[in-house]
Scaffold this active site. Structure first.
Site, mmCIF file in Angstrom:
data_model
loop_
_atom_site.group_PDB
_atom_site.id
_atom_site.type_symbol
_atom_site.label_atom_id
_atom_site.label_comp_id
_atom_site.label_asym_id
_atom_site.label_seq_id
_atom_site.Cartn_x
_atom_site.Cartn_y
_atom_site.Cartn_z
ATOM 1 N N ARG A 97 -6.665 1.277 -11.953
ATOM 2 C CA ARG A 97 -7.562 1.673 -10.855
ATOM 3 C C ARG A 97 -8.333 2.921 -11.262
ATOM 4 O O ARG A 97 -7.736 3.921 -11.675
ATOM 5 C CB ARG A 97 -6.730 1.923 -9.611
ATOM 6 C CG ARG A 97 -7.441 2.669 -8.512
ATOM 7 C CD ARG A 97 -6.602 2.564 -7.245
ATOM 8 N NE ARG A 97 -6.845 3.644 -6.328
ATOM 9 C CZ ARG A 97 -6.249 3.746 -5.145
ATOM 10 N NH1 ARG A 97 -5.375 2.835 -4.757
ATOM 11 N NH2 ARG A 97 -6.516 4.755 -4.352
ATOM 12 N N HIS A 150 -12.638 1.910 -7.245
ATOM 13 C CA HIS A 150 -12.493 2.395 -5.868
ATOM 14 C C HIS A 150 -13.699 3.249 -5.501
ATOM 15 O O HIS A 150 -14.302 3.914 -6.351
ATOM 16 C CB HIS A 150 -11.200 3.215 -5.740
ATOM 17 C CG HIS A 150 -10.688 3.262 -4.328
ATOM 18 N ND1 HIS A 150 -11.177 2.475 -3.320
ATOM 19 C CD2 HIS A 150 -9.699 4.029 -3.759
ATOM 20 C CE1 HIS A 150 -10.532 2.735 -2.196
ATOM 21 N NE2 HIS A 150 -9.631 3.681 -2.440
ATOM 22 N N ASP A 204 0.932 10.395 2.111
ATOM 23 C CA ASP A 204 0.647 9.580 0.925
ATOM 24 C C ASP A 204 0.470 10.500 -0.278
ATOM 25 O O ASP A 204 -0.548 10.474 -0.958
ATOM 26 C CB ASP A 204 -0.622 8.752 1.204
ATOM 27 C CG ASP A 204 -0.897 7.722 0.119
ATOM 28 O OD1 ASP A 204 0.002 7.474 -0.705
ATOM 29 O OD2 ASP A 204 -2.016 7.190 0.092
ATOM 30 N N ASP A 246 0.556 4.051 -7.292
ATOM 31 C CA ASP A 246 0.020 5.416 -7.420
ATOM 32 C C ASP A 246 -0.277 5.718 -8.896
ATOM 33 O O ASP A 246 -0.980 4.967 -9.537
ATOM 34 C CB ASP A 246 0.982 6.436 -6.792
ATOM 35 C CG ASP A 246 1.062 6.270 -5.273
ATOM 36 O OD1 ASP A 246 0.143 5.649 -4.697
ATOM 37 O OD2 ASP A 246 2.029 6.746 -4.663
ATOM 38 N N LYS A 260 -0.002 12.454 -6.433
ATOM 39 C CA LYS A 260 -1.389 12.147 -6.039
ATOM 40 C C LYS A 260 -1.601 12.432 -4.555
ATOM 41 O O LYS A 260 -0.662 12.680 -3.792
ATOM 42 C CB LYS A 260 -1.729 10.688 -6.369
ATOM 43 C CG LYS A 260 -0.738 9.623 -5.957
ATOM 44 C CD LYS A 260 -0.554 9.405 -4.480
ATOM 45 C CE LYS A 260 -1.823 9.076 -3.755
ATOM 46 N NZ LYS A 260 -1.829 7.672 -3.294
ATOM 47 N N SER A 296 0.811 -1.215 0.000
ATOM 48 C CA SER A 296 0.000 0.000 0.000
ATOM 49 C C SER A 296 0.846 1.268 0.000
ATOM 50 O O SER A 296 1.772 1.406 0.812
ATOM 51 C CB SER A 296 -0.879 -0.025 1.261
ATOM 52 O OG SER A 296 -1.214 1.281 1.657
ATOM 53 N N GLY A 297 0.497 2.196 -0.871
ATOM 54 C CA GLY A 297 1.198 3.482 -0.887
ATOM 55 C C GLY A 297 0.993 4.229 0.419
ATOM 56 O O GLY A 297 1.933 4.821 0.968
ATOM 57 N N LEU A 298 -0.229 4.160 0.927
ATOM 58 C CA LEU A 298 -0.527 4.829 2.195
ATOM 59 C C LEU A 298 0.329 4.240 3.324
ATOM 60 O O LEU A 298 0.955 4.973 4.100
ATOM 61 C CB LEU A 298 -2.021 4.654 2.532
ATOM 62 C CG LEU A 298 -2.439 5.078 3.941
ATOM 63 C CD1 LEU A 298 -2.288 6.574 4.120
ATOM 64 C CD2 LEU A 298 -3.870 4.642 4.232
ATOM 65 N N ASN A 347 -4.062 10.787 -1.265
ATOM 66 C CA ASN A 347 -4.857 9.614 -0.906
ATOM 67 C C ASN A 347 -6.331 9.866 -1.244
ATOM 68 O O ASN A 347 -6.859 10.957 -1.025
ATOM 69 C CB ASN A 347 -4.691 9.301 0.590
ATOM 70 C CG ASN A 347 -5.384 8.003 0.950
ATOM 71 O OD1 ASN A 347 -6.580 7.984 1.201
ATOM 72 N ND2 ASN A 347 -4.636 6.916 0.932
ATOM 73 N N SER A 348 -6.966 8.824 -1.732
ATOM 74 C CA SER A 348 -8.348 8.954 -2.219
ATOM 75 C C SER A 348 -9.322 9.409 -1.148
ATOM 76 O O SER A 348 -10.387 9.943 -1.463
ATOM 77 C CB SER A 348 -8.817 7.603 -2.766
ATOM 78 O OG SER A 348 -7.941 7.175 -3.764
HETATM 79 C C1 SPV Z 1 -3.427 2.539 -0.458
HETATM 80 O O1 SPV Z 1 -3.499 1.570 0.305
HETATM 81 O O2 SPV Z 1 -2.473 3.303 -0.451
HETATM 82 C C2 SPV Z 1 -4.512 2.817 -1.376
HETATM 83 C C3 SPV Z 1 -5.830 2.385 -1.037
HETATM 84 O O3 SPV Z 1 -4.261 3.459 -2.359
HETATM 85 S S1 SPV Z 1 -6.669 3.706 -0.386
HETATM 86 O O4 SPV Z 1 -5.924 4.197 0.749
HETATM 87 O O5 SPV Z 1 -7.948 3.167 -0.018
HETATM 88 O O6 SPV Z 1 -6.788 4.712 -1.398
HETATM 89 MG MG MG Z 2 -2.478 4.262 -2.410
#
Ligand code: SPV
Ligand code: MG
Length: 558
Positions: free
Chosen positions: A171, A202, A70, A99, A132, A58-60, A134-135
């Site tokens: 994604r 997502h 993130d 990402d 980016k 996971s990027g986060l 985080n979503s």
């Molecule tokens: C991550 O885990 O970094 C994601 C998923 O991109 S989310 O945090 O839900 O966007």
């Molecule tokens: Mg991410």
């Protein structure tokens, strides 16, 4: 098949198929599959051990464990470096949250090649703009990527992969960014045509409705992936019924770690003690296990051979050292200071320098004053009426298949011990052929050997024939003049240990056993036909028996 790795804690016993193939199979499986977030080597291992068939890098979470946001604050090479640790310790596939691909199509090409080199099974890229966010942070304000440009990135990635099973997941962030289902589907179709192996839809809604609607319309044109972080209360069966292929539990390892670390840090800070938290955290042993410490111990046995010492040392130091008069009134000889530290400390340091850390000392006189750290103290309570062999018997639980037995009052140069450790033979002992400038205080032991020390003999086998207090002996053999001084240091390995144990048993049956010393043991072994090899040295040692010796020791070490 995956190649066998020499990486320490990667199990080579049950080799699975190539990681990319495993991920492809997961995506294409008719069953609903699950992968779990990990953010470093140890969490990756934990995820694998829990039974997951894949890892979401996971990027986060990877950003969070670095302590950054993130928002592409960690560079892509820093992410890839962490992936390497994760991949090295696991055999299940890793899907990288890549990402936006860290740039344009060209960055994407290089990323794919670097990931393949590290056995990363696939990458997921999202249709947003670099850098980016985080979503779940201000999703609606986040601009989406141009469809055509994003399709180019997918194509570039697919064209540059060398492994046909490497997966590229596209994604779709349309629902996050406030667009409707039709935009999400339009993008999904374009990405599918561009070559994406799977679509990730997502959503930040707390209900699953929009992803269920998407799944229905998408109708499994490609495998479909979801991340139900926000709609976590939805029964998994709903996703199964909707035909979802893969669920990503996207951040639950980092959140579990953070919750636990926060609680423990607070508690220790407030209570100023560890006593309340020990039971709440993983034992140190568990950390060693996760690091694969055991495998390294086994490998050391396999690869170090004799190079790394598994030897232990038994130091005989039960006597007072009467000859030193008042100096030993309140402490044994081995505790006399030489150049600022106890004689015993010099000896112990020599052993430790050569990796011999298992050191036992047989103490007797004023044993309570021996305070050298890192050694085991064994007591010979009969020290006043017994000799060295009784002390040796007191240490018999410490006998090993490679043990050094030595007097505690020896000062010697390190190479002597090193050479002894490198010598072959069941029992090897050290004889000083120089005998020059050597005090003859105490009562020296003279060694009679199968050959005198000659440089031409260097490296040749010489055996001990006898140890005697006499410099010259009557002998019906072809020797009568001693070949040097025996310094009181023995190494027993392999069979040598059994020889010594058997000899001690036999000698214990003799009435004069309590008076016997190490030289008697050697002589007995020789009389039993056992070979004791000689390592000749020429000086560079000293045994402390008198005030003169002590002076000499100060000159050498002071
Ligand atoms: C991550 O885990 O970094 C994601 C998923 O991109 S989310 O945090 O839900 O966007
Ligand atoms: Mg991410």
């Amino acid at each position: 098949m995956q190649k066998i790795s020499s990486t320490p804690n990667k199990s080579t016993k049950t080799l699975k198929s190539k990681k990319s193939t495993q991920l492809k199979k997961l995506l294409q499986s008719p069953e609903l599959q699950f992968i779990m977030e990990a953010h470093n080597g140890v969490s990756a291992r934990i995820v694998e051990e829990a039974g997951f068939k894949g890892i979401w890098a996971s990027g986060l979470a990877v950003s969070a464990q670095y302590g950054v946001r993130d928002n592409n604050e960690a560079s892509w090479t820093q992410i890839v470096e962490m992936l390497e640790f994760m991949s090295d310790v696991t055999q299940i596939p890793i899907l990288l949250d890549g990402d936006t691909g860290y740039g344009n199509f060209n960055n994407m090409r290089r990323l794919v090649r670097k990931l393949e080199q590290r056995e990363i099974a696939g990458v997921c890229i999202e249709d947003k703009l670099f850098p980016k966010t985080n979503s779940f942070i201000n999703g609606e304000k986040q601009p989406l990527a141009d469809i055509e440009e994003f399709c180019g990135k997918i194509k570039a990635g697919k064209d540059s992969q060398l492994d046909e099973d490497f997966c590229i997941v596209a994604r779709i962030e349309a629902l996050i960014a406030g667009w409707d289902l039709s935009e999400a589907l339009r993008r999904a179709e374009a990405y599918h045509v561009a070559g994406a192996d799977a679509i990730l839809i997502h959503s930040k809604s707390s209900r699953p409705d929009e992803i269920i609607a998407f799944a229905k319309e998408w109708a499994s044109r490609t495998p479909l992936i979801i991340i139900p972080t926000k709609y976590y209360s939805t029964p998994t069966e709903v996703f199964r019924q909707a035909g979802i292929s893969l669920i990503i539990w996207a951040n639950h390892m980092i959140r579990a770690a953070v919750a636990s670390m926060e609680a423990i840090a607070r508690e220790v800070q407030v209570s100023e003690t560890l006593v309340n938290i020990e039971e709440k955290i993983a034992p140190i042993k568990e950390i060693f296990r996760l690091q694969g410490a055991e495998e390294l111990l086994e490998a050391e046995k396999r690869y170090f051979g004799n190079g790394k010492n598994q030897s232990n040392a038994i130091i005989l130091a039960a006597t007072r050292g009467e000859e030193l008069h008042g100096l030993t009134r309140d402490k044994p000889k081995v505790m006399l200071p030489i150049a600022g530290k106890a004689l015993l400390r010099h000896v112990v340091d020599k052993f430790k320098k050569l990796n011999i850390n298992d050191i036992s000392l047989v103490a007797g006189y004023k044993a309570e004053t021996i305070d050298v750290p890192g050694i085991k103290i064994i007591h010979n309570p009969e020290y006043a009426t017994t000799g060295e062999l009784a002390s040796l018997v007191a240490a018999k639980n410490q006998f090993s298949d490679d043990m050094l037995v030595t007097y505690g009052d020896l000062l010697f140069r390190s190479y002597i011990l090193r050479d002894l450790l490198e010598s072959a033979g069941e029992i090897i002992t050290v004889v000083d052929s120089a005998m020059k400038n050597k005090s003859t205080s105490g009562s020296p032991d003279y060694a009679y050997c199968s050959q005198a020390d000659e440089l031409s003999l260097f490296g040749q086998d010489v055996n001990l024939l006898q140890i005697s207090k006499n410099k010259q002996i009557e002998s019906n053999q072809n020797y009568n003049k001693s070949h040097g001084r025996w310094i009181g240091m023995l190494r027993c390995q392999g069979q040598g240990r059994q020889w010594v144990e058997a000899a001690l048993c036999q000698l214990q049956a003799q009435p004069e056993f309590n008076k016997m010393n190490l030289a008697d043991l050697c002589n007995h072994l020789i009389s039993q036909g056992k070979t004791i090899k000689v390592l000749y040295i020429r000086g560079h040692w000293l045994d402390i028996n008198s005030l003169d010796d002590l002076d000499l020791a100060f000159q050498l070490h002071g």
